[in-house]
Scaffold this motif. Structure first.
Motif, PDB file in Angstrom:
ATOM      1  N   GLU A 167      -7.146   3.978  -1.541  1.00 48.02           N
ATOM      2  CA  GLU A 167      -7.681   2.304  -1.559  1.00 48.02           C
ATOM      3  C   GLU A 167      -6.818   1.569  -1.132  1.00 48.02           C
ATOM      4  O   GLU A 167      -7.064   0.379  -0.376  1.00 48.02           O
ATOM      5  CB  GLU A 167      -7.718   2.495  -2.919  1.00 48.02           C
ATOM      6  CG  GLU A 167      -9.153   1.026  -3.151  1.00 48.02           C
ATOM      7  CD  GLU A 167     -10.109   1.156  -2.464  1.00 48.02           C
ATOM      8  OE1 GLU A 167     -10.720   0.010  -1.762  1.00 48.02           O
ATOM      9  OE2 GLU A 167     -10.849   2.290  -2.013  1.00 48.02           O
ATOM     10  N   ARG A 168      -5.473   1.877  -1.025  1.00 47.85           N
ATOM     11  CA  ARG A 168      -4.351   0.739  -0.748  1.00 47.85           C
ATOM     12  C   ARG A 168      -4.560   0.743   0.903  1.00 47.85           C
ATOM     13  O   ARG A 168      -4.585  -0.224   1.601  1.00 47.85           O
ATOM     14  CB  ARG A 168      -3.073   1.408  -1.080  1.00 47.85           C
ATOM     15  CG  ARG A 168      -1.984   0.176  -1.333  1.00 47.85           C
ATOM     16  CD  ARG A 168      -0.829   0.731  -2.141  1.00 47.85           C
ATOM     17  NE  ARG A 168       0.212   0.483  -0.959  1.00 47.85           N
ATOM     18  CZ  ARG A 168       0.930   1.604  -0.543  1.00 47.85           C
ATOM     19  NH1 ARG A 168       1.009   2.735  -1.203  1.00 47.85           N
ATOM     20  NH2 ARG A 168       1.895   1.155   0.459  1.00 47.85           N
ATOM     21  N   ASN A 171      -7.902  -1.030   2.038  1.00 46.52           N
ATOM     22  CA  ASN A 171      -7.533  -2.327   1.711  1.00 46.52           C
ATOM     23  C   ASN A 171      -6.835  -3.092   3.095  1.00 46.52           C
ATOM     24  O   ASN A 171      -7.305  -4.192   3.609  1.00 46.52           O
ATOM     25  CB  ASN A 171      -6.959  -2.957   0.416  1.00 46.52           C
ATOM     26  CG  ASN A 171      -7.804  -2.778  -0.877  1.00 46.52           C
ATOM     27  OD1 ASN A 171      -9.202  -2.556  -0.488  1.00 46.52           O
ATOM     28  ND2 ASN A 171      -7.525  -2.445  -1.834  1.00 46.52           N
ATOM     29  N   ARG A 172      -5.985  -2.409   3.287  1.00 50.98           N
ATOM     30  CA  ARG A 172      -5.029  -2.796   4.801  1.00 50.98           C
ATOM     31  C   ARG A 172      -5.971  -2.758   5.865  1.00 50.98           C
ATOM     32  O   ARG A 172      -5.904  -3.640   6.626  1.00 50.98           O
ATOM     33  CB  ARG A 172      -3.852  -1.832   4.804  1.00 50.98           C
ATOM     34  CG  ARG A 172      -3.047  -2.159   5.953  1.00 50.98           C
ATOM     35  CD  ARG A 172      -2.170  -3.380   6.038  1.00 50.98           C
ATOM     36  NE  ARG A 172      -1.122  -3.664   5.037  1.00 50.98           N
ATOM     37  CZ  ARG A 172       0.127  -3.149   5.168  1.00 50.98           C
ATOM     38  NH1 ARG A 172       0.506  -2.627   6.426  1.00 50.98           N
ATOM     39  NH2 ARG A 172       0.787  -3.171   4.273  1.00 50.98           N
ATOM     40  N   ARG A 174      -9.256  -3.116   5.717  1.00 53.48           N
ATOM     41  CA  ARG A 174      -9.942  -4.175   5.856  1.00 53.48           C
ATOM     42  C   ARG A 174      -9.278  -5.373   6.137  1.00 53.48           C
ATOM     43  O   ARG A 174     -10.323  -6.250   6.698  1.00 53.48           O
ATOM     44  CB  ARG A 174     -10.648  -4.118   4.291  1.00 53.48           C
ATOM     45  CG  ARG A 174     -11.671  -2.653   4.229  1.00 53.48           C
ATOM     46  CD  ARG A 174     -12.139  -2.872   2.806  1.00 53.48           C
ATOM     47  NE  ARG A 174     -12.878  -1.665   2.373  1.00 53.48           N
ATOM     48  CZ  ARG A 174     -12.231  -0.730   1.425  1.00 53.48           C
ATOM     49  NH1 ARG A 174     -11.524  -1.143   0.497  1.00 53.48           N
ATOM     50  NH2 ARG A 174     -12.944   0.156   1.130  1.00 53.48           N
ATOM     51  N   SER A 175      -8.497  -5.799   5.554  1.00 53.80           N
ATOM     52  CA  SER A 175      -7.845  -7.032   5.639  1.00 53.80           C
ATOM     53  C   SER A 175      -7.141  -7.282   7.098  1.00 53.80           C
ATOM     54  O   SER A 175      -7.208  -8.345   7.658  1.00 53.80           O
ATOM     55  CB  SER A 175      -6.663  -7.250   4.752  1.00 53.80           C
ATOM     56  OG  SER A 175      -5.704  -6.424   4.914  1.00 53.80           O
TER      57      SER A 175
END
Length: 180
Positions: A167-168, A171-172, A174-175
């Motif tokens: 998930e980390r 998230n990277r 995605r961002s």
């Protein structure tokens, strides 16, 4: 006393022998892809997989942690591939890849590396140690390049990436790289 084989019986035996060869090849291929052959795997020089490398933002897509031991490599699993070496005279090296997506016949993945020089490079993300490195070293994952590899050219070993670490990474993606 066993009866003498008839012509029909001999014909059926010949067909069984002929048909067993493709079956044996298929079973060996399945076992090899699943990493079940162990020491029985052929030795010698390995052929490097064909790997297409693209910028991560060019392959933006939705990303989910969906490992499923269904025979296909899924997002959240770690697979291994024989990657070309830096120089043509060097043999290919087996590399761990985190699967982050797939098509019908290929997987999309991010390269995992235990090279400590990646600690200071912004396009690498620290992921810690895990089953993807047999020596238990600290590892990093390359975020700016996505590898596309035929599923037939990867070796699965049943290693799942930890969900929170995945998930980390998601998230990277995605961002920073416009993944959904």
């Amino acid at each position: 006393m066993t009866p003498h084989p008839t012509g029909w019986h001999l014909f059926k035996q010949a067909l069984a022998i002929r048909d067993a060869q493709p079956l044996d090849k298929g079973l060996r291929r399945i076992n090899d892809r699943l990493g079940l052959l162990g020491e029985q795997r052929p030795t010698g020089r390995r052929k490097a997989a064909t790997i297409h490398i693209e910028r991560t933002e060019d392959r933006a897509r939705s990303i989910f942690f969906t490992p499923d031991m269904d025979g296909q490599a899924d997002s959240g699993e770690v697979v291994w591939v024989w990657a070309p070496a830096d120089t043509p005279q060097d043999p290919p090296q087996e590399r761990a890849i985190l699967v982050v997506g797939r098509t019908r016949t290929t997987i999309l993945g991010l390269a995992i590396s235990p090279n400590p020089e990646h600690a200071d490079e912004s396009w690498w993300l620290e992921i810690g140690a895990g089953e993807w490195d047999d020596q238990g070293r600290q590892c990093w994952i390359r975020m700016d390049r996505v590898l596309e590899i035929s599923e037939e050219q990867v070796r699965r070993q049943g290693v799942l990436f930890p969900a929170r670490r995945f998930e980390r990474i998601a998230n990277r993606l995605r961002s920073t790289y416009r993944w959904g």
